[in-house]
Write an enzyme that holds these catalytic residues in place. Structure first.
Site, PDB file in Angstrom:
ATOM      1  N   ASN A  10      -7.659  -6.700  -4.482  1.00 27.54           N
ATOM      2  CA  ASN A  10      -7.175  -6.125  -3.222  1.00 27.54           C
ATOM      3  C   ASN A  10      -8.115  -5.217  -2.531  1.00 27.54           C
ATOM      4  O   ASN A  10      -8.492  -4.073  -3.308  1.00 27.54           O
ATOM      5  CB  ASN A  10      -5.700  -5.615  -3.767  1.00 27.54           C
ATOM      6  CG  ASN A  10      -4.867  -4.837  -2.549  1.00 27.54           C
ATOM      7  OD1 ASN A  10      -5.309  -4.195  -1.758  1.00 27.54           O
ATOM      8  ND2 ASN A  10      -3.523  -5.195  -2.537  1.00 27.54           N
ATOM      9  N   HIS A  13      -7.432  -0.225  -0.206  1.00 25.46           N
ATOM     10  CA  HIS A  13      -7.606   1.165  -0.047  1.00 25.46           C
ATOM     11  C   HIS A  13      -9.235   1.491   0.325  1.00 25.46           C
ATOM     12  O   HIS A  13      -9.523   2.653   0.579  1.00 25.46           O
ATOM     13  CB  HIS A  13      -7.301   1.741  -1.586  1.00 25.46           C
ATOM     14  CG  HIS A  13      -5.845   1.729  -1.676  1.00 25.46           C
ATOM     15  ND1 HIS A  13      -4.966   2.287  -0.710  1.00 25.46           N
ATOM     16  CD2 HIS A  13      -5.006   0.878  -2.415  1.00 25.46           C
ATOM     17  CE1 HIS A  13      -3.687   1.760  -1.014  1.00 25.46           C
ATOM     18  NE2 HIS A  13      -3.856   1.264  -2.237  1.00 25.46           N
ATOM     19  N   ARG A  48       0.611  -3.778   6.571  1.00 29.29           N
ATOM     20  CA  ARG A  48       1.717  -3.158   6.479  1.00 29.29           C
ATOM     21  C   ARG A  48       2.203  -2.732   7.995  1.00 29.29           C
ATOM     22  O   ARG A  48       1.535  -3.019   8.937  1.00 29.29           O
ATOM     23  CB  ARG A  48       1.646  -1.706   5.878  1.00 29.29           C
ATOM     24  CG  ARG A  48       1.323  -1.686   4.337  1.00 29.29           C
ATOM     25  CD  ARG A  48       1.525  -0.541   3.711  1.00 29.29           C
ATOM     26  NE  ARG A  48       3.008   0.153   3.403  1.00 29.29           N
ATOM     27  CZ  ARG A  48       3.534   0.133   2.406  1.00 29.29           C
ATOM     28  NH1 ARG A  48       3.193  -0.297   1.248  1.00 29.29           N
ATOM     29  NH2 ARG A  48       4.750   0.442   2.346  1.00 29.29           N
ATOM     30  N   ARG A  52      -1.290   1.439   7.947  1.00 31.24           N
ATOM     31  CA  ARG A  52      -1.548   2.660   7.404  1.00 31.24           C
ATOM     32  C   ARG A  52      -3.056   2.175   6.570  1.00 31.24           C
ATOM     33  O   ARG A  52      -3.807   3.337   6.683  1.00 31.24           O
ATOM     34  CB  ARG A  52      -0.714   3.275   6.312  1.00 31.24           C
ATOM     35  CG  ARG A  52      -0.298   2.610   4.980  1.00 31.24           C
ATOM     36  CD  ARG A  52       0.151   3.169   4.121  1.00 31.24           C
ATOM     37  NE  ARG A  52       1.739   3.335   4.469  1.00 31.24           N
ATOM     38  CZ  ARG A  52       2.857   3.448   3.512  1.00 31.24           C
ATOM     39  NH1 ARG A  52       2.350   3.845   2.097  1.00 31.24           N
ATOM     40  NH2 ARG A  52       3.735   3.553   3.788  1.00 31.24           N
ATOM     41  N   GLU A  73      -0.373 -10.197   1.907  1.00 29.29           N
ATOM     42  CA  GLU A  73       0.797  -9.602   1.594  1.00 29.29           C
ATOM     43  C   GLU A  73       1.377  -9.049   2.831  1.00 29.29           C
ATOM     44  O   GLU A  73       0.835  -8.534   3.641  1.00 29.29           O
ATOM     45  CB  GLU A  73       0.377  -8.463   0.530  1.00 29.29           C
ATOM     46  CG  GLU A  73       0.051  -8.744  -0.629  1.00 29.29           C
ATOM     47  CD  GLU A  73      -0.077  -7.592  -1.799  1.00 29.29           C
ATOM     48  OE1 GLU A  73       0.444  -6.543  -0.959  1.00 29.29           O
ATOM     49  OE2 GLU A  73      -0.749  -7.782  -2.741  1.00 29.29           O
ATOM     50  N   THR A 104       4.093  -0.091  -2.796  1.00 27.90           N
ATOM     51  CA  THR A 104       5.062  -0.955  -3.254  1.00 27.90           C
ATOM     52  C   THR A 104       5.820  -0.591  -4.170  1.00 27.90           C
ATOM     53  O   THR A 104       5.414  -0.919  -5.381  1.00 27.90           O
ATOM     54  CB  THR A 104       4.643  -2.421  -2.993  1.00 27.90           C
ATOM     55  OG1 THR A 104       3.608  -2.697  -1.857  1.00 27.90           O
ATOM     56  CG2 THR A 104       5.608  -3.359  -2.874  1.00 27.90           C
ATOM     57  N   GLU A 154       4.934 -13.362  -8.181  1.00 24.44           N
ATOM     58  CA  GLU A 154       4.080 -12.242  -8.681  1.00 24.44           C
ATOM     59  C   GLU A 154       4.975 -11.272  -9.268  1.00 24.44           C
ATOM     60  O   GLU A 154       5.803 -10.581  -8.741  1.00 24.44           O
ATOM     61  CB  GLU A 154       3.252 -11.815  -7.597  1.00 24.44           C
ATOM     62  CG  GLU A 154       2.409 -10.549  -8.224  1.00 24.44           C
ATOM     63  CD  GLU A 154       1.141 -10.486  -7.277  1.00 24.44           C
ATOM     64  OE1 GLU A 154       0.802 -11.015  -6.438  1.00 24.44           O
ATOM     65  OE2 GLU A 154       0.778  -8.977  -7.559  1.00 24.44           O
ATOM     66  N   HIS A 197      -0.216  -4.820  -9.710  1.00 28.19           N
ATOM     67  CA  HIS A 197       0.275  -3.683  -9.272  1.00 28.19           C
ATOM     68  C   HIS A 197       0.196  -2.504 -10.385  1.00 28.19           C
ATOM     69  O   HIS A 197       0.601  -2.631 -11.538  1.00 28.19           O
ATOM     70  CB  HIS A 197       1.638  -3.394  -8.756  1.00 28.19           C
ATOM     71  CG  HIS A 197       1.993  -2.260  -7.951  1.00 28.19           C
ATOM     72  ND1 HIS A 197       1.998  -0.984  -8.287  1.00 28.19           N
ATOM     73  CD2 HIS A 197       2.106  -2.409  -6.620  1.00 28.19           C
ATOM     74  CE1 HIS A 197       2.004  -0.419  -7.179  1.00 28.19           C
ATOM     75  NE2 HIS A 197       2.098  -1.159  -6.123  1.00 28.19           N
TER      76      HIS A 197
HETATM   77  N1  PXP Z   1       0.391  -7.059  -6.027  1.00 27.86           N
HETATM   78  C1  PXP Z   1       1.065  -6.784  -4.866  1.00 27.86           C
HETATM   79  C2  PXP Z   1       2.284  -7.727  -4.601  1.00 27.86           C
HETATM   80  C3  PXP Z   1       0.893  -5.595  -4.079  1.00 27.86           C
HETATM   81  O1  PXP Z   1       1.875  -5.143  -3.242  1.00 27.86           O
HETATM   82  C4  PXP Z   1      -0.088  -4.625  -4.547  1.00 27.86           C
HETATM   83  C5  PXP Z   1      -0.285  -3.194  -4.008  1.00 27.86           C
HETATM   84  O2  PXP Z   1      -0.521  -3.622  -2.793  1.00 27.86           O
HETATM   85  C6  PXP Z   1      -0.949  -5.084  -5.654  1.00 27.86           C
HETATM   86  C7  PXP Z   1      -0.744  -6.334  -6.453  1.00 27.86           C
HETATM   87  C8  PXP Z   1      -2.341  -4.336  -6.108  1.00 27.86           C
HETATM   88  O3  PXP Z   1      -1.748  -3.155  -6.756  1.00 27.86           O
HETATM   89  P1  PXP Z   1      -2.709  -1.945  -7.116  1.00 27.86           P
HETATM   90  O4  PXP Z   1      -3.362  -1.756  -5.687  1.00 27.86           O
HETATM   91  O5  PXP Z   1      -1.992  -0.897  -7.824  1.00 27.86           O
HETATM   92  O6  PXP Z   1      -3.760  -2.675  -7.931  1.00 27.86           O
END
Ligand code: PXP
Length: 247
Positions: A10, A13, A48, A52, A73, A104, A154, A197
């Site tokens: 992901n 960030h 989002r 952001r 997502e 989330t 998920e 997550h």
């Molecule tokens: N899976 C989903 C559905 C998410 O919303 C997120 C965060 O955007 C992640 C995985 C990844 O989470 P993290 O950034 O905490 O590793």
């Protein structure tokens, strides 16, 4: 079952850092290419409602250059549905979204919104997207996700990771047990099971070891770790830990 566990990186960030200064860098699309080269099996990005981090242009850029699947997502809103139908990413992961949250926080309340969500995801499926629903490890939500026609669930690993970070190990282990049981339950219904997550080098292995889990989506920790060791090495270490847990 089982097989190689996929890693979805992901890159949200990277965009958070860019947007902190309103600059053009660092570029999340460049990060995604590096992630692919370092062994990511897919890229995840969350557009989002308030934009952001990831922007509409980032999604266009990712769709143009990725050679691995994009897991897009999004919240279950009309605006996001239109964007997804325009781009037709490999997968769409429906997540709950609250403006005031930092990330989330919980899974989607599928059971409460079953009818609306069934209608919402139907055109996405018809467009060829694999529809994934981000939910807590809860049998009611899994059954509802199955009934509305999602192909993937998920499981939200945030609570497990928070308990670990806070040193609440009994609660952590109870949540891990729930995740393991619900991964098996989702799989038994014919759903493809993903998880993610909050996962870190410390927390990834017990989840990676669940044979029913096919994919982990990991972002914030990897991007943070990239500051210290570089993005590709940060990803390769996550990959190594996942493979070790799976072996
Ligand atoms: N899976 C989903 C559905 C998410 O919303 C997120 C965060 O955007 C992640 C995985 C990844 O989470 P993290 O950034 O905490 O590793």
């Amino acid at each position: 079952m089982s097989g190689k566990l996929r890693l979805g990186v992901n890159i949200d960030h990277v965009a958070t850092v860019r947007n902190a200064r309103g600059s053009a860098y660092p570029d999340p699309v460049r990060a995604a290419k590096i992630a692919e080269e370092a062994g990511a099996d897919g890229i995840t990005a969350h557009l989002r409602e308030d934009r952001r981090h990831i922007s509409d242009a980032d999604i266009e850029g990712l769709m143009a250059v990725l050679t691995t699947p994009l897991n897009f997502e999004m919240a279950a809103t009309d605006e996001m549905q239109k964007i997804a139908l325009r781009h037709r990413p490999h997968a769409v992961c429906i997540v709950p979204e609250k403006r005031e949250e930092r990330t989330t926080e919980g899974g989607l309340e599928v059971a409460r919104e079953e009818n609306r969500l069934a209608h919402f995801i139907a055109p996405l499926r018809e467009a060829g997207c694999r529809v994934s629903i981000f939910i807590a490890a809860d049998a009611r939500q899994i059954e509802a996700a199955h009934r509305i026609g999602a192909q993937v669930i998920e499981l939200h690993t945030g609570a497990y990771c928070d308990f670990h970070a806070e040193g609440h190990f009994a609660e952590r282990d109870a949540e891990l047990k729930r995740l393991r049981e619900m991964a098996a339950y989702g799989h038994s219904l014919g759903l493809e099971v993903h998880a993610g997550h909050g996962l870190t080098y410390e927390t990834v292995q017990p989840v990676a070891a669940f044979p029913e889990v096919m994919e982990l989506n990991i972002g914030h920790f990897i991007i943070g770790e990239a500051i210290f060791r570089g993005l590709a090495p940060a990803i390769r270490e996550m990959r190594r830990l996942m493979d070790e847990a799976r072996a």
